[in-house]
Design an enzyme around this catalytic site. Sequence first.
Site, PDB file in Angstrom:
ATOM      1  N   ASN A   1      33.129 -27.475  57.981  1.00  0.00           N
ATOM      2  CA  ASN A   1      31.859 -26.739  57.994  1.00  0.00           C
ATOM      3  C   ASN A   1      32.000 -25.600  56.987  1.00  0.00           C
ATOM      4  O   ASN A   1      32.678 -24.607  57.269  1.00  0.00           O
ATOM      5  CB  ASN A   1      31.597 -26.205  59.409  1.00  0.00           C
ATOM      6  CG  ASN A   1      30.366 -25.315  59.468  1.00  0.00           C
ATOM      7  OD1 ASN A   1      29.612 -25.199  58.500  1.00  0.00           O
ATOM      8  ND2 ASN A   1      30.166 -24.681  60.612  1.00  0.00           N
ATOM      9  N   TRP A   2      31.374 -25.779  55.840  1.00  0.00           N
ATOM     10  CA  TRP A   2      31.543 -24.784  54.766  1.00  0.00           C
ATOM     11  C   TRP A   2      30.773 -23.492  55.049  1.00  0.00           C
ATOM     12  O   TRP A   2      30.943 -22.506  54.355  1.00  0.00           O
ATOM     13  CB  TRP A   2      31.078 -25.365  53.433  1.00  0.00           C
ATOM     14  CG  TRP A   2      31.884 -26.513  52.916  1.00  0.00           C
ATOM     15  CD1 TRP A   2      32.857 -27.218  53.582  1.00  0.00           C
ATOM     16  CD2 TRP A   2      31.793 -27.123  51.613  1.00  0.00           C
ATOM     17  NE1 TRP A   2      33.361 -28.209  52.784  1.00  0.00           N
ATOM     18  CE2 TRP A   2      32.720 -28.180  51.568  1.00  0.00           C
ATOM     19  CE3 TRP A   2      30.997 -26.881  50.491  1.00  0.00           C
ATOM     20  CZ2 TRP A   2      32.896 -28.976  50.440  1.00  0.00           C
ATOM     21  CZ3 TRP A   2      31.154 -27.677  49.373  1.00  0.00           C
ATOM     22  CH2 TRP A   2      32.106 -28.718  49.340  1.00  0.00           C
ATOM     23  N   LYS A   3      29.876 -23.537  56.017  1.00  0.00           N
ATOM     24  CA  LYS A   3      29.024 -22.378  56.334  1.00  0.00           C
ATOM     25  C   LYS A   3      28.320 -21.889  55.061  1.00  0.00           C
ATOM     26  O   LYS A   3      27.983 -22.703  54.200  1.00  0.00           O
ATOM     27  CB  LYS A   3      29.857 -21.292  57.034  1.00  0.00           C
ATOM     28  CG  LYS A   3      30.600 -21.849  58.273  1.00  0.00           C
ATOM     29  CD  LYS A   3      31.182 -20.819  59.174  1.00  0.00           C
ATOM     30  CE  LYS A   3      31.836 -21.503  60.376  1.00  0.00           C
ATOM     31  NZ  LYS A   3      32.412 -20.574  61.341  1.00  0.00           N
TER      32      LYS A   3
ATOM     33  N   HIS B   1      25.614 -24.698  66.640  1.00  0.00           N
ATOM     34  CA  HIS B   1      26.751 -23.839  66.292  1.00  0.00           C
ATOM     35  C   HIS B   1      26.490 -22.440  66.844  1.00  0.00           C
ATOM     36  O   HIS B   1      25.363 -21.965  66.836  1.00  0.00           O
ATOM     37  CB  HIS B   1      26.948 -23.801  64.771  1.00  0.00           C
ATOM     38  CG  HIS B   1      28.267 -23.188  64.394  1.00  0.00           C
ATOM     39  ND1 HIS B   1      28.475 -21.837  64.434  1.00  0.00           N
ATOM     40  CD2 HIS B   1      29.438 -23.753  64.025  1.00  0.00           C
ATOM     41  CE1 HIS B   1      29.745 -21.593  64.102  1.00  0.00           C
ATOM     42  NE2 HIS B   1      30.342 -22.734  63.847  1.00  0.00           N
TER      43      HIS B   1
ATOM     44  N   GLU C   1      26.930 -19.657  65.660  1.00  0.00           N
ATOM     45  CA  GLU C   1      26.303 -18.725  64.709  1.00  0.00           C
ATOM     46  C   GLU C   1      24.786 -18.921  64.689  1.00  0.00           C
ATOM     47  O   GLU C   1      24.033 -17.967  64.508  1.00  0.00           O
ATOM     48  CB  GLU C   1      26.944 -18.896  63.326  1.00  0.00           C
ATOM     49  CG  GLU C   1      28.351 -18.302  63.326  1.00  0.00           C
ATOM     50  CD  GLU C   1      29.353 -18.992  62.410  1.00  0.00           C
ATOM     51  OE1 GLU C   1      28.933 -19.735  61.511  1.00  0.00           O
ATOM     52  OE2 GLU C   1      30.561 -18.774  62.614  1.00  0.00           O
TER      53      GLU C   1
ATOM     54  N   GLU D   1      34.049 -25.017  70.618  1.00  0.00           N
ATOM     55  CA  GLU D   1      34.437 -23.892  69.769  1.00  0.00           C
ATOM     56  C   GLU D   1      34.327 -22.588  70.559  1.00  0.00           C
ATOM     57  O   GLU D   1      33.220 -22.019  70.666  1.00  0.00           O
ATOM     58  CB  GLU D   1      33.513 -23.796  68.550  1.00  0.00           C
ATOM     59  CG  GLU D   1      33.524 -25.016  67.671  1.00  0.00           C
ATOM     60  CD  GLU D   1      33.120 -24.680  66.242  1.00  0.00           C
ATOM     61  OE1 GLU D   1      33.814 -25.159  65.333  1.00  0.00           O
ATOM     62  OE2 GLU D   1      32.148 -23.938  66.033  1.00  0.00           O
TER      63      GLU D   1
ATOM     64  N   GLY E   1      36.829 -17.888  63.234  1.00  0.00           N
ATOM     65  CA  GLY E   1      37.004 -16.964  62.111  1.00  0.00           C
ATOM     66  C   GLY E   1      37.873 -15.761  62.422  1.00  0.00           C
ATOM     67  O   GLY E   1      37.905 -14.796  61.663  1.00  0.00           O
TER      68      GLY E   1
ATOM     69  N   SER F   1      39.488 -21.324  64.181  1.00  0.00           N
ATOM     70  CA  SER F   1      40.733 -20.942  63.505  1.00  0.00           C
ATOM     71  C   SER F   1      41.751 -22.077  63.412  1.00  0.00           C
ATOM     72  O   SER F   1      42.959 -21.846  63.492  1.00  0.00           O
ATOM     73  CB  SER F   1      41.357 -19.702  64.166  1.00  0.00           C
ATOM     74  OG  SER F   1      40.488 -18.586  64.038  1.00  0.00           O
TER      75      SER F   1
ATOM     76  N   GLY G   1      36.287 -24.418  59.832  1.00  0.00           N
ATOM     77  CA  GLY G   1      35.495 -23.517  58.994  1.00  0.00           C
ATOM     78  C   GLY G   1      36.287 -23.071  57.774  1.00  0.00           C
ATOM     79  O   GLY G   1      36.381 -23.794  56.775  1.00  0.00           O
ATOM     80  N   GLY G   2      36.887 -21.902  57.875  1.00  0.00           N
ATOM     81  CA  GLY G   2      37.572 -21.289  56.730  1.00  0.00           C
ATOM     82  C   GLY G   2      38.531 -22.216  55.994  1.00  0.00           C
ATOM     83  O   GLY G   2      38.520 -22.280  54.748  1.00  0.00           O
TER      84      GLY G   2
HETATM   85  O1  LIG Z   1      32.398 -24.728  62.556  1.00  0.00           O
HETATM   86  C1  LIG Z   1      33.538 -24.244  62.424  1.00  0.00           C
HETATM   87  C2  LIG Z   1      33.970 -23.179  63.278  1.00  0.00           C
HETATM   88  O2  LIG Z   1      33.017 -22.198  63.484  1.00  0.00           O
HETATM   89  C3  LIG Z   1      35.358 -22.668  63.044  1.00  0.00           C
HETATM   90  O3  LIG Z   1      35.429 -21.760  61.982  1.00  0.00           O
HETATM   91  P1  LIG Z   1      36.879 -21.237  61.545  1.00  0.00           P
HETATM   92  O4  LIG Z   1      37.729 -22.446  61.323  1.00  0.00           O
HETATM   93  O5  LIG Z   1      36.638 -20.457  60.279  1.00  0.00           O
HETATM   94  O6  LIG Z   1      37.388 -20.397  62.674  1.00  0.00           O
END
Ligand SMILES: O=C[C@H](O)COP(=O)(O)O
Length: 255
Positions: free
Chosen positions: A10-12, A96, A98, A168, A174, A213, A234-235
């Site tokens: 998930n590149w956000k 999600h 967010e 999650e 994050g 994470s 994510g990151g």
């Molecule tokens: O969709 C992915 C998640 O929100 C995890 O994000 P993260 O791997 O940056 O903690």
Amino acid sequence: MARRPLVMGNWKLNGSKAFTKQLVEGLKAELANVEGCDVAIAPPVMYLAEAEAALVGSKIALGSQNVDVNISGAFTGDISTEMLKDFGAKYIIIGHSERRTYHKESDEFVAKKFAALKEAGLIPVLCIGETEAENEAGKTQEVCARQIDAVLNTLGASAFNGAVIAYEPIWAIGTGKSATPAQAQAIHKFIRDHIAKQDQAVADQVILQYGGSVNDKNAAELFTQPDIDGALVGGASLKADAFSVIVKAAAKAKN
Ligand SMILES: O=C[C@H](O)COP(=O)(O)O
């Protein structure tokens, strides 16, 4: 039963046209010979065209970070299931945390998105999970059950056939503070058992990803757990080398 793992990036709100091309090329090179794990990426919808073009000849699937419930019409700023299909998107993230937080998306609204995706033949990746305060108050199971029940009670257990749930915990997103493999396994088992109360066969096949994470250091141990079928990343999905290590860890642990 054997479930095929799924690792999704998930590149956000990150990237550019050039970044998309470069990251996809990097992933194609790193993952060319990896078998036994489904892989998907969800760039910002702005870059689906670049990603679709760059993914030609690869088994990496395309996804999206969101979708609207409407197909067309006066819904300014929204993206439909049909538009996502036009770009070859397959796995669509909904609910999600967010979006639940910043866009006030309710359990009921997320369930409507789930229905729209099933209707369109797309794969919902339903994100659920508790806040830190809910976790400390011992409400993790209650929150996860409520978020799943919004779908179960409107669409029935069969809606989870071929679907994906990403657990999650919000406190792990994050933050660099992942749930431990044992903590994540306990909730994944709870989620599977919760669905099994309505339909054991559906529960046995649903893909349960962990997210929060996940990185190239902690992924392998998470994937040793029987009910963790992959990860929503994510990151670490923004770096071809780190994301590829996670995919390879899933392929190794689950085959
Ligand atoms: O969709 C992915 C998640 O929100 C995890 O994000 P993260 O791997 O940056 O903690």
